[in-house]
Design an enzyme around this catalytic site. Sequence first.
Site, PDB file in Angstrom:
ATOM      1  N   ARG A 174      -2.180  -2.547   9.550  1.00  0.00           N
ATOM      2  CA  ARG A 174      -1.506  -3.326   8.504  1.00  0.00           C
ATOM      3  C   ARG A 174      -0.804  -4.549   9.088  1.00  0.00           C
ATOM      4  O   ARG A 174      -0.364  -4.527  10.232  1.00  0.00           O
ATOM      5  CB  ARG A 174      -0.472  -2.456   7.781  1.00  0.00           C
ATOM      6  CG  ARG A 174      -1.089  -1.306   7.032  1.00  0.00           C
ATOM      7  CD  ARG A 174      -0.012  -0.401   6.473  1.00  0.00           C
ATOM      8  NE  ARG A 174       0.849  -1.111   5.537  1.00  0.00           N
ATOM      9  CZ  ARG A 174       2.078  -0.711   5.219  1.00  0.00           C
ATOM     10  NH1 ARG A 174       2.588   0.347   5.762  1.00  0.00           N
ATOM     11  NH2 ARG A 174       2.772  -1.410   4.344  1.00  0.00           N
ATOM     12  N   GLU A 204      -9.404 -12.776  -5.740  1.00  0.00           N
ATOM     13  CA  GLU A 204      -9.009 -13.080  -7.122  1.00  0.00           C
ATOM     14  C   GLU A 204      -8.137 -14.335  -7.193  1.00  0.00           C
ATOM     15  O   GLU A 204      -7.844 -14.819  -8.277  1.00  0.00           O
ATOM     16  CB  GLU A 204      -8.291 -11.875  -7.749  1.00  0.00           C
ATOM     17  CG  GLU A 204      -6.842 -11.672  -7.343  1.00  0.00           C
ATOM     18  CD  GLU A 204      -6.652 -11.090  -5.937  1.00  0.00           C
ATOM     19  OE1 GLU A 204      -7.628 -10.972  -5.186  1.00  0.00           O
ATOM     20  OE2 GLU A 204      -5.497 -10.778  -5.581  1.00  0.00           O
ATOM     21  N   SER A 250       0.815  -1.221   0.000  1.00  0.00           N
ATOM     22  CA  SER A 250       0.000   0.000   0.000  1.00  0.00           C
ATOM     23  C   SER A 250       0.850   1.272   0.000  1.00  0.00           C
ATOM     24  O   SER A 250       0.461   2.280  -0.603  1.00  0.00           O
ATOM     25  CB  SER A 250      -0.968  -0.009   1.184  1.00  0.00           C
ATOM     26  OG  SER A 250      -0.260  -0.136   2.391  1.00  0.00           O
ATOM     27  N   CYS A 309      -7.151  -6.088   0.035  1.00  0.00           N
ATOM     28  CA  CYS A 309      -5.929  -6.112   0.858  1.00  0.00           C
ATOM     29  C   CYS A 309      -5.228  -4.738   0.858  1.00  0.00           C
ATOM     30  O   CYS A 309      -5.715  -3.825   1.512  1.00  0.00           O
ATOM     31  CB  CYS A 309      -5.016  -7.241   0.417  1.00  0.00           C
ATOM     32  SG  CYS A 309      -3.898  -7.722   1.725  1.00  0.00           S
ATOM     33  N   HIS A 368      -7.774 -11.915  -0.564  1.00  0.00           N
ATOM     34  CA  HIS A 368      -7.599 -11.829  -2.022  1.00  0.00           C
ATOM     35  C   HIS A 368      -8.630 -12.706  -2.739  1.00  0.00           C
ATOM     36  O   HIS A 368      -8.347 -13.879  -2.996  1.00  0.00           O
ATOM     37  CB  HIS A 368      -6.193 -12.308  -2.408  1.00  0.00           C
ATOM     38  CG  HIS A 368      -5.113 -11.359  -2.050  1.00  0.00           C
ATOM     39  ND1 HIS A 368      -4.540 -10.510  -2.965  1.00  0.00           N
ATOM     40  CD2 HIS A 368      -4.496 -11.106  -0.870  1.00  0.00           C
ATOM     41  CE1 HIS A 368      -3.617  -9.781  -2.377  1.00  0.00           C
ATOM     42  NE2 HIS A 368      -3.572 -10.123  -1.097  1.00  0.00           N
TER      43      HIS A 368
HETATM   44  N1  GLN Z   1       0.825  -5.781   3.816  1.00  0.00           N
HETATM   45  C1  GLN Z   1       0.536  -5.070   2.615  1.00  0.00           C
HETATM   46  C2  GLN Z   1       0.424  -3.588   2.879  1.00  0.00           C
HETATM   47  O1  GLN Z   1       0.495  -3.165   3.975  1.00  0.00           O
HETATM   48  C3  GLN Z   1      -0.733  -5.585   1.989  1.00  0.00           C
HETATM   49  C4  GLN Z   1      -0.545  -7.003   1.540  1.00  0.00           C
HETATM   50  C5  GLN Z   1      -1.405  -7.423   0.398  1.00  0.00           C
HETATM   51  O2  GLN Z   1      -1.949  -6.612  -0.337  1.00  0.00           O
HETATM   52  N2  GLN Z   1      -1.499  -8.707   0.209  1.00  0.00           N
HETATM   53  O3  GLN Z   1       0.251  -2.824   1.978  1.00  0.00           O
END
Ligand code: GLN
Length: 190
Positions: free
Chosen positions: A108, A175, A51, A81, A173
């Site tokens: 997170r 997908e 992110s 996510c 996820h």
């Molecule tokens: N841990 C990631 C983040 O903080 C997110 C992980 C993911 O998208 N699978 O952005």
Amino acid sequence: MILLKIGVLALQGDFEKHFSMIRKAGAVPLKIRSIDDLEYIDGLIIPGGESTTIGKLLKRFNLLPHLKEKIGDGLPVFGTCAGMILLAREITGSDQLRIGAMDITVTRNAYGSQVDSFEADVNVPGISAEPVRAVFIRAPIVTDFSPEVKVLARFEDRPVLIRQDKLLASSFHPELTDNDAIHRYFLSMI
Ligand code: GLN
């Protein structure tokens, strides 16, 4: 029949898998990398990834203000996510760049470094007749949300699929399985 066009933000992360899911669900996927790309879509998916990186790239490509404006005008968005993290108004202990359109607080990587990834069957009543196989990868936890936010699915009592108006977000996820029920649900929101 007019097919819906679904953009997938393709700056970083696992956008390819969303493409096949969108096709399977009966819509047309489009890669989104510029402001112009945003003009041609009926809905947008923000994929998983990192992110902080996606946030920086959104700023670098000048997409951040335009995306916020589009969402304000009612563009339906599905964040998975890292996408959920970018949609959150509050990110515990972080001032990273974000879209911040959903009234949620997320933490997170909250399932702990020992359990980076795991899979679980999650019931999604009214969306999928069978439980959805949910893949969690360094997933965020939703620690707080406003009354406007509807919880559509929980895992171990924590919200993992949520909706606020035209915004949908999952900490897992969807997908990465064969089940396109959640993508079809997103299309039904448009
Ligand atoms: N841990 C990631 C983040 O903080 C997110 C992980 C993911 O998208 N699978 O952005």
